[in-house]
Design a protein around this motif. Structure first.
Motif, mmCIF file in Angstrom:
data_model
loop_
_atom_site.group_PDB
_atom_site.id
_atom_site.type_symbol
_atom_site.label_atom_id
_atom_site.label_comp_id
_atom_site.label_asym_id
_atom_site.label_seq_id
_atom_site.Cartn_x
_atom_site.Cartn_y
_atom_site.Cartn_z
ATOM 1 N N PRO A 4 49.248 73.447 10.783
ATOM 2 C CA PRO A 4 50.427 73.364 11.641
ATOM 3 C C PRO A 4 51.429 74.450 11.283
ATOM 4 O O PRO A 4 51.673 74.734 10.119
ATOM 5 N N LYS A 5 51.989 75.070 12.317
ATOM 6 C CA LYS A 5 52.996 76.110 12.107
ATOM 7 C C LYS A 5 54.373 75.506 12.297
ATOM 8 O O LYS A 5 54.607 74.785 13.263
ATOM 9 N N PRO A 6 55.293 75.799 11.384
ATOM 10 C CA PRO A 6 56.655 75.282 11.546
ATOM 11 C C PRO A 6 57.354 75.993 12.692
ATOM 12 O O PRO A 6 57.101 77.165 12.956
ATOM 13 N N LYS A 7 58.226 75.274 13.391
ATOM 14 C CA LYS A 7 59.030 75.892 14.437
ATOM 15 C C LYS A 7 60.044 76.809 13.771
ATOM 16 O O LYS A 7 60.615 76.470 12.746
ATOM 17 N N THR A 8 60.210 77.967 14.361
ATOM 18 C CA THR A 8 61.159 78.915 13.788
ATOM 19 C C THR A 8 62.350 79.147 14.705
ATOM 20 O O THR A 8 63.255 79.896 14.345
ATOM 21 N N THR A 9 62.348 78.524 15.863
ATOM 22 C CA THR A 9 63.454 78.717 16.797
ATOM 23 C C THR A 9 64.681 77.946 16.330
ATOM 24 O O THR A 9 64.578 76.858 15.771
ATOM 25 N N ALA A 10 65.828 78.536 16.598
ATOM 26 C CA ALA A 10 67.082 77.879 16.239
ATOM 27 C C ALA A 10 67.380 76.784 17.258
ATOM 28 O O ALA A 10 67.115 76.944 18.438
ATOM 29 N N PRO A 11 67.923 75.678 16.802
ATOM 30 C CA PRO A 11 68.310 74.614 17.728
ATOM 31 C C PRO A 11 69.504 75.040 18.573
ATOM 32 O O PRO A 11 70.219 75.977 18.227
ATOM 33 N N ALA A 12 69.706 74.324 19.674
ATOM 34 C CA ALA A 12 70.792 74.670 20.591
ATOM 35 C C ALA A 12 72.166 74.342 20.021
ATOM 36 O O ALA A 12 73.132 75.063 20.256
ATOM 37 N N THR A 13 72.257 73.245 19.266
ATOM 38 C CA THR A 13 73.556 72.822 18.742
ATOM 39 C C THR A 13 73.408 72.287 17.327
ATOM 40 O O THR A 13 72.307 71.955 16.876
ATOM 41 N N TYR A 14 74.545 72.154 16.683
ATOM 42 C CA TYR A 14 74.588 71.564 15.346
ATOM 43 C C TYR A 14 74.050 70.137 15.370
ATOM 44 O O TYR A 14 73.278 69.735 14.506
ATOM 45 N N GLU A 15 74.461 69.371 16.391
ATOM 46 C CA GLU A 15 74.053 67.971 16.480
ATOM 47 C C GLU A 15 72.543 67.830 16.655
ATOM 48 O O GLU A 15 71.920 66.952 16.053
ATOM 49 N N ILE A 16 71.942 68.706 17.459
ATOM 50 C CA ILE A 16 70.487 68.678 17.650
ATOM 51 C C ILE A 16 69.790 69.037 16.346
ATOM 52 O O ILE A 16 68.799 68.415 15.969
ATOM 53 N N ALA A 17 70.310 70.035 15.637
ATOM 54 C CA ALA A 17 69.733 70.439 14.359
ATOM 55 C C ALA A 17 69.802 69.298 13.347
ATOM 56 O O ALA A 17 68.830 69.019 12.641
ATOM 57 N N LEU A 18 70.945 68.641 13.294
ATOM 58 C CA LEU A 18 71.121 67.542 12.348
ATOM 59 C C LEU A 18 70.177 66.388 12.662
ATOM 60 O O LEU A 18 69.559 65.818 11.757
ATOM 61 N N VAL A 28 58.979 62.851 5.994
ATOM 62 C CA VAL A 28 58.542 63.242 4.650
ATOM 63 C C VAL A 28 58.661 62.060 3.691
ATOM 64 O O VAL A 28 57.751 61.789 2.899
ATOM 65 N N GLU A 29 59.782 61.331 3.766
ATOM 66 C CA GLU A 29 59.989 60.204 2.857
ATOM 67 C C GLU A 29 59.016 59.062 3.109
ATOM 68 O O GLU A 29 58.762 58.265 2.208
ATOM 69 N N SER A 30 58.451 58.992 4.312
ATOM 70 C CA SER A 30 57.502 57.919 4.616
ATOM 71 C C SER A 30 56.217 58.057 3.798
ATOM 72 O O SER A 30 55.510 57.079 3.595
ATOM 73 N N GLY A 31 55.917 59.273 3.368
ATOM 74 C CA GLY A 31 54.708 59.494 2.591
ATOM 75 C C GLY A 31 53.445 59.477 3.428
ATOM 76 O O GLY A 31 52.345 59.474 2.879
ATOM 77 N N GLN A 32 53.576 59.487 4.739
ATOM 78 C CA GLN A 32 52.417 59.377 5.614
ATOM 79 C C GLN A 32 51.936 60.736 6.156
ATOM 80 O O GLN A 32 50.927 60.785 6.849
ATOM 81 N N LEU A 33 52.637 61.801 5.864
ATOM 82 C CA LEU A 33 52.253 63.111 6.385
ATOM 83 C C LEU A 33 51.160 63.745 5.540
ATOM 84 O O LEU A 33 51.217 63.699 4.309
ATOM 85 N N PRO A 34 50.178 64.369 6.190
ATOM 86 C CA PRO A 34 49.214 65.182 5.437
ATOM 87 C C PRO A 34 49.949 66.359 4.781
ATOM 88 O O PRO A 34 51.041 66.744 5.219
ATOM 89 N N LEU A 35 49.351 66.927 3.782
ATOM 90 C CA LEU A 35 49.991 67.984 2.995
ATOM 91 C C LEU A 35 50.461 69.159 3.851
ATOM 92 O O LEU A 35 51.589 69.629 3.698
ATOM 93 N N GLU A 36 49.614 69.634 4.766
ATOM 94 C CA GLU A 36 49.996 70.778 5.599
ATOM 95 C C GLU A 36 51.188 70.444 6.486
ATOM 96 O O GLU A 36 52.075 71.266 6.688
ATOM 97 N N GLU A 37 51.219 69.245 7.043
ATOM 98 C CA GLU A 37 52.348 68.844 7.882
ATOM 99 C C GLU A 37 53.618 68.683 7.052
ATOM 100 O O GLU A 37 54.718 68.982 7.513
ATOM 101 N N MET A 38 53.459 68.219 5.829
ATOM 102 C CA MET A 38 54.618 68.089 4.946
ATOM 103 C C MET A 38 55.183 69.476 4.623
ATOM 104 O O MET A 38 56.401 69.666 4.624
ATOM 105 N N GLN A 39 54.312 70.425 4.393
ATOM 106 C CA GLN A 39 54.765 71.790 4.121
ATOM 107 C C GLN A 39 55.481 72.367 5.343
ATOM 108 O O GLN A 39 56.542 72.987 5.211
ATOM 109 N N ALA A 40 54.936 72.165 6.533
ATOM 110 C CA ALA A 40 55.571 72.656 7.755
ATOM 111 C C ALA A 40 56.927 71.979 7.960
ATOM 112 O O ALA A 40 57.904 72.625 8.368
ATOM 113 N N ALA A 41 57.011 70.687 7.673
ATOM 114 C CA ALA A 41 58.275 69.957 7.803
ATOM 115 C C ALA A 41 59.308 70.509 6.820
ATOM 116 O O ALA A 41 60.481 70.665 7.169
#
Length: 77
Positions: A4-18, A28-41
């Motif tokens: 999986p590739k991480p998104k590199t685009t900037a969000p439209a607003t601060y609120e959307i980013a947050l 990530v805290e759920s512990g349910q992501l595969p390693l590659e997805e965790m790295q992308a996150a």
């Protein structure tokens, strides 16, 4: 399975980013992501965090510029 590739685009607003950042943290805290997805996150969260910090710094700079108790634009001396 493609990595999986991480998104590199900037969000439209601060609120959307947050909001996206909070969702990534929960994933990530759920512990349910595969390693590659965790790295992308993690990589996406770095982009979002930098965006949020930049926005907060810009607002802080504007609010901090006072002239006799009244706000003035940053481009004035």
């Amino acid at each position: 399975m493609p990595k999986p590739k991480p998104k590199t685009t900037a969000p439209a607003t601060y609120e959307i980013a947050l909001e996206e950042l909070e969702q990534l943290i929960r994933s990530v805290e759920s512990g349910q992501l595969p390693l590659e997805e965790m790295q992308a996150a993690y990589q996406r969260s770095e982009v979002l965090l930098a965006f949020c910090r930049d926005r907060l710094d810009a607002v802080q700079d504007q609010v901090g510029v006072l002239d006799d108790g009244a706000l003035k634009p940053l481009n004035q001396s």
